[in-house]
Design a protein around this motif. Structure first.
Motif: not given
Length: 181
Positions: A6-7, A12-13, A36-37, A173-177
């Protein structure tokens, strides 16, 4: 399909990646990029990768339009939805139209490519399929690119092959607009 990793959140980042992802998402018209996340959960590696990747795109010597052609062709060949969707947005900003983006799936022999674009796309296809360029493809490429540009093209295509592998394996997963305000 569910993400395998998971991002990460701020803890975590870290603050650099957290802020960087938010700014990047604003620029891209999405939320913070899941790529990135997710990669940011391995902080040192992510920071080193980000520097390297940034030297290829957007900081590379090839014109942005051509870089996006290369990246989108790799994304298509690898069936990497995340890479494809993210770079379609960037390709439009770099001057690629809908017809050109659609034609990328047809490959280098589709009608309408310039001789230089044909050479670039042929090189991408050969690098994908054979992990090498035969002498004819190299000569065609050298007819349009300098030696340093050929080095960059090989590294750009290979980098996005590697990235597609990581994205696919981790099920990013693809990024959400981003929703308009």
């Amino acid at each position: 399909m569910t993400a395998r990793v998971r991002p990460g959140g701020l803890r975590e980042v870290g603050s650099f990646t957290w802020v960087f992802a938010r700014v990047s998402g604003r620029i891209a018209g999405t939320g913070p990029p899941n790529l990135f996340l997710t990669l940011g959960r391995r902080r040192g590696l992510f920071h080193a990768w980000l520097w390297f990747a940034g030297r290829l795109m957007p900081g590379g010597g090839l014109p942005r339009r051509e870089s996006e052609l290369v990246i989108l062709r790799v994304a298509h060949l690898r069936d990497c939805r995340y890479e494809w969707e993210h770079h379609v947005r960037l390709a439009r900003r770099a001057g690629l139209g809908t017809k050109e983006i659609d034609r990328i799936a047809q490959g280098p022999d589709a009608e309408g490519w310039t001789p230089r674009e044909h050479a670039l796309l042929t090189a991408v296809d050969r690098l994908h399929r054979y992990r090498d360029l035969d002498d004819a493809a190299w000569a065609r490429l050298r007819g349009h690119l300098s030696e340093p540009e050929c080095i960059e093209l090989c590294m750009l295509a290979s980098h996005y092959e590697m990235l597609a592998t990581v994205i696919t394996t981790l099920r990013i997963q693809p990024d959400q607009a981003r929703s308009p305000r």
